[in-house]
Design an enzyme around this catalytic site. Structure first.
Site, PDB file in Angstrom:
ATOM      1  CB  ILE A 139      31.686  43.112  41.227  1.00 47.60           C
ATOM      2  CG1 ILE A 139      31.586  41.582  41.238  1.00 47.60           C
ATOM      3  CG2 ILE A 139      32.612  43.614  42.320  1.00 47.60           C
ATOM      4  CD1 ILE A 139      30.930  40.999  42.477  1.00 47.60           C
ATOM      5  CE  LYS A 140      26.558  49.845  43.905  1.00 44.40           C
ATOM      6  NZ  LYS A 140      25.497  50.422  44.774  1.00 44.40           N
ATOM      7  CB  VAL A 141      34.097  48.903  40.644  1.00 45.60           C
ATOM      8  CG1 VAL A 141      35.445  49.621  40.652  1.00 45.60           C
ATOM      9  CG2 VAL A 141      34.285  47.393  40.730  1.00 45.60           C
TER      10      VAL A 141
END
Length: 949
Positions: A139-141
């Site tokens: 998951i890109k944050v």
């Protein structure tokens, strides 16, 4: 060596900074994984904006989701999650393999609107992690100040995180700290640390794009500062990366990290992002060749990846000229350049650059969503004459009782009142929403189709019985073969002549065989599979399984057998979807896709009909409900012969409807009998037991059929018309008729999802096959009443010759009866013509409804109605001898296809006798076509008469 492969020798991983549905489907991504050592994929809102918003690749899925009432955000998430899931599955072997090196990941970014929202980022990160449901998703944050606590929390929750939008060293250090704190939180909670992976994505080219103009401006002013500025042009990004790597080595060392490492933790690798060159003055591989180093990742766009394959220079460069790198960063302040200030600008600008295309994408999806909401279904008109008032009243009654809502809530007491029956109904209503599920499975199926084409297959044979093959038959006859489609044959008979015809007509080594069996225990498809598997094993040896595909339910024994035999693919269908309701599941859609059809569009039409039928809220007119009520009320008033009239282009739709309606309604002495393949006649040839249904196309005049329908309507017969725009609308029609059949069953107060009388013929057949296994042949049956010209007649009636026996048999006919022809023969055009002559004579002279089918196909179709429906049938069974040169041995069995088929015929006949049905068996001898001509001659010797007609 290919630089893409050689770079692995230096422990750097190349990931692709791109994703789209086409590369998932057409095998391009798989080839990069297999041939180019690609080890991961990253995505971002801009990438999805290009893939979804700037193409038509997702349009059918968008329309289907919009019709379900999904919001724009929900549609985007569904599409993105589906693509990421598919990519994760391609990388899963790498992720699970011994040399995974913390690779095999696919990244999916939280909404760019959450860039400054900590709690929103955490919530969406967890939701996406759950939705993708793959261990190898990241998951890109964003590395914003608000993103840092989210990174820590997500890591603590066991979510893999790709931290994006890192531009500066100070922020990188805080990102690494958040990662370590997350691991420490997780360890403190007693949770495992192994395979909690993360990368810190350091964006590079944008740094030079921002700073180079400033440096060039200073350089142009000349002097000492100008000279210094010129020396720093194009150097800041690479220097930042090299310094970040030195920080990485310091951070992931020492007692604090060693304590986590001892518990299974892996370091948060640096990932070089924004590595596509944006300055024509520079080498296009500047940010790839110059940053090769151990335990790092470089995610590159497609163009850069391809360029590196042909021009890449593979050597460790990440720690070259470290002193120079330090000097580059140290001397920027001398020029009045505050790097921290500029990297903060890049962070803010980067967020904006993702927000803008994302907003454009949302607008594009919203426009397509609005258009989808205007879609309609094929027009349906009911001209029911004297029955109209009763049907309208029943529709109003059901509407007042909120029947549609209860239907979608699977309230089984709408059909039956006993608990066992209600439990059975609830267990088999998965078909109601299977089209929604299959919308998400379209990429998987299309990917498989490309795999099959790439493997060089030239033909497809679908092998099964009943619901497993009816939809493929309809698809094949109603559509031209699509682009890149494969010719398709369907085998749904144990007739050895037909099996031999298929074997001789296809290139065996290049043919894909689909063995379709819901239960995994159905005798016929297992026999087909064993026969052709044996033939392929003789050609390909242990690789025979590459030519086979299974479609079955989870947990069936067939799954084990297909796995052991090395089947190319096993598609697991849905236990809660019955065979005759499976057209819109893997059973129908896998063959359709292989045939080259647009299954996404077919499903979109099905979802249209779902919406029209009340799946997503109340509707003023429910076409499935209204059709079902009409059929049910008409059947209760004696109009129980649903006579289907179609143009030639839809000739096989009747086969599917026969099974759906007859097997669902024909029980407890009740039922609706579909009449298919009976040419339209003038009104005087029909009894008062008919309701006529015309299914055709608006653009097809079909003058003869439509003219006769007008005459039938004028004569007082109830007429139902459904006019489609194009073949793709069959997706909607499958669902319309499934709903109508279920509703009609509710009118008749029966369970539409069981088939209690089908087992009778199977049991009788099994008993006969035991005799075959014990004694080597079928037992001798009763003596014929008459044997004449090589044809034998077996029936309860008597007569001095063939003509008298046949005429006395038909003399039993009563008003409202029907003729059923059961042809256990090898189908041919000549036989079809002769059987049609028989049907026509009976219809014209006795005014009976007539049905005809080749055995044993109908055992899995109308067979239930024959035993469980009303006692209105006159059953004529045709059998033939199978010559030694035609019959085929079955591998691993003591009997042949011919013996199996003969046992099925005898077993079905016995079951009909057990239900006291009126039967006439005619054995045609070795020449079925000549034998049938002999029978027709006897039949036509004088007009048929019925004692009570």
């Amino acid at each position: 060596m290919n630089p893409l492969v050689a770079i692995r020798d230096f422990d750097q991983s190349l990931w692709l900074d791109f994703i789209s549905r086409p590369i998932l489907i057409d095998g391009k991504l798989q080839r990069r994984i297999t041939d180019e050592a690609l080890r991961g994929v990253t995505s971002n809102p801009a990438i999805f904006a290009k893939a979804i918003g700037d193409s038509t690749d997702y349009d059918s899925a968008i329309k289907a989701l919009a019709l379900q009432g999904k919001t724009t955000d929900e549609i985007y998430t569904s599409l993105a999650v589906a693509d990421v899931q598919a990519a994760c599955d391609l990388f899963r072997p790498l992720y699970d393999g011994p040399g995974h090196g913390s690779d095999g990941y696919v990244s999916l970014e939280v909404s760019p609107e959450l860039v400054n929202d900590t709690e929103g980022t955490i919530a969406e990160g967890l939701a996406l992690w759950k939705a993708v449901n793959r261990p190898n998703v990241m998951i890109k944050v964003p590395a914003t100040l608000e993103g840092l606590p989210a990174i820590r929390r997500l890591i603590a929750e066991g979510v893999n995180v790709n931290v994006t939008l890192i531009f500066g060293l100070e922020r990188y250090q805080r990102v690494a700290e958040a990662f370590i704190q997350g691991l420490e939180d997780r360890a403190a909670a007693g949770l495992p640390l192994a395979r909690i992976d993360s990368v810190a994505s350091f964006f590079l080219s944008r740094i030079d794009v921002l700073l180079d103009p400033l440096l060039e401006k200073i350089a142009a002013e000349g002097g000492e500062k100008g000279e210094l500025a010129q020396s720093l042009v194009g150097e800041v990004a690479l220097a930042s990366a090299k310094q970040a790597y030195q920080l990485y080595k310091q951070i992931f060392a020492g007692p604090r990290w060693e304590a986590l490492k001892a518990k299974g933790a892996e370091t948060q690798r640096l990932l070089w992002a924004s590595t596509g060159n944006k300055n024509p003055k520079y080498d296009n591989l500047r940010y790839v060749d110059g940053l090769i180093g151990p335990h790092t990742v470089n995610t590159v766009p497609v163009e850069t990846l391809d360029l590196f394959r042909t021009h890449g220079k593979v050597a460790v460069t990440l720690e070259d000229n470290l002193d120079h790198a330090r000097q580059v960063l140290a001397r920027l302040p001398e020029l009045g350049i505050d790097l921290a200030e500029h990297t903060q600008f890049l962070e803010d600008d980067g967020a904006t650059k993702f927000k803008e295309p994302f907003a454009k994408l949302m607008q594009s999806i919203e426009q397509k969503r609005a258009l989808a909401s205007e879609a309609t279904v094929a027009e349906q008109t009911l001209q029911l004459g004297q029955y109209q008032a009763a049907v309208d009243a029943k529709v109003q009654e059901l509407s007042a009782k909120n029947f549609t809502a209860g239907f979608w809530d699977k309230k089984a007491d709408l059909w039956v009142q006993d608990e066992a029956g209600q439990q059975s109904i609830r267990a088999f209503m998965g078909w109601l929403r299977v089209a929604e599920t299959m919308v998400g499975a379209v990429p998987e199926i299309e990917q498989f189709v490309h795999e099959v084409n790439a493997a060089g297959f030239k033909h497809v044979v679908v092998m099964g019985m009943g619901g497993s093959t009816m939809a493929p038959i309809v698809f094949k006859s109603s559509f031209p073969m699509g682009p890149n489609g494969l010719p398709m044959s369907v085998l749904d008979t144990t007739d050895p002549g037909t099996v031999r015809q298929i074997e001789e007509s296809v290139p065996l080594a290049d043919t894909l065989f689909i063995v379709a069996s819901k239960s995994g225990t159905t005798a016929e498809p297992l026999a087909f599979g064993d026969y052709f598997y044996d033939r392929l094993k003789q050609i390909k040896g242990d690789k025979a399984g590459e030519n086979f595909v299974a479609i079955t339910d989870p947990g069936s024994k067939f799954v084990t057998a297909a796995t052991e035999q090395g089947y190319r693919r096993i598609f697991l269908n849905f236990a809660e979807v019955g065979g005759r309701f499976s057209a819109l599941s893997y059973f129908g859609l896998v063959p359709a896709a292989l045939y080259g059809l647009n299954i996404g569009e077919i499903l979109e039409r099905a979802v249209r009909m779902m919406r029209a039928s009340g799946a997503y809220g109340s509707v003023e007119h429910n076409p499935g409900l209204e059709l079902g009520v009409a059929l049910g009320v008409l059947a209760q008033q004696g109009r129980d012969k649903l006579t289907l009239i179609v143009p030639d282009s839809l000739s096989d739709l009747g086969l599917w409807l026969e099974q759906l309606i007859a097997e669902s309604t024909g029980k407890e002495g009740k039922g609706i009998l579909p009449i298919a393949g009976e040419p339209a006649h003038e009104p005087q040839f029909y009894g008062a037991d008919r309701v006529f249904v015309y299914v055709g196309y608006k653009t097809d005049a079909d003058v003869d059929n439509r003219t006769k329908l007008l005459a039938l309507e004028a004569a007082g017969h109830p007429i139902i018309r459904i006019l489609m725009d194009e073949p793709l609308d069959l997706g909607a029609e499958f669902f319309r008729w499934e709903v109508a059949t279920a509703v009609a069953s509710a009118m008749l107060e029966i369970n539409p999802f069981d088939q209690p009388n089908v087992q009778a013929a199977k049991t009788a057949t099994d008993s006969l096959m035991k005799v075959v296994q014990e004694k080597g042949s079928l037992p001798e049956g009763e003596a014929p009443k008459v044997r004449e010209n090589g044809v034998a007649y077996y029936t309860a009636v008597t007569g001095k010759d063939a003509a008298e026996v046949v005429h006395n048999f038909f003399a039993q006919a009563r008003p409202g009866d029907f003729l059923n022809i059961q042809a256990y023969l090898t189908e041919s055009e000549a036989l079809n013509e002769s059987l049609l002559q028989l049907r026509t004579q009976v219809q014209e002279q006795l005014h009976l409804a007539t049905t005809s089918g080749y055995g044993p196909r109908f055992l899995h179709s109308t067979g239930q109605y024959h035993k469980g429906g009303p006692d209105k049938g006159l059953f004529v069974q045709f059998t033939q001898d199978h010559a030694a040169g035609v019959d085929l041995a079955l591998p691993g069995r003591s009997y042949s296809f011919g013996t199996f088929k003969n046992a099925q015929a005898a077993g079905d006949l016995q079951a009909l006798h057990d239900y006291s049905r009126r039967t006439l068996r005619i054995h045609l001898g070795p020449d079925a076509e000549q034998g049938l001509r002999t029978v027709l001659a006897a039949l036509q010797a004088q007009p048929l008469t019925a004692s009570q007609a």
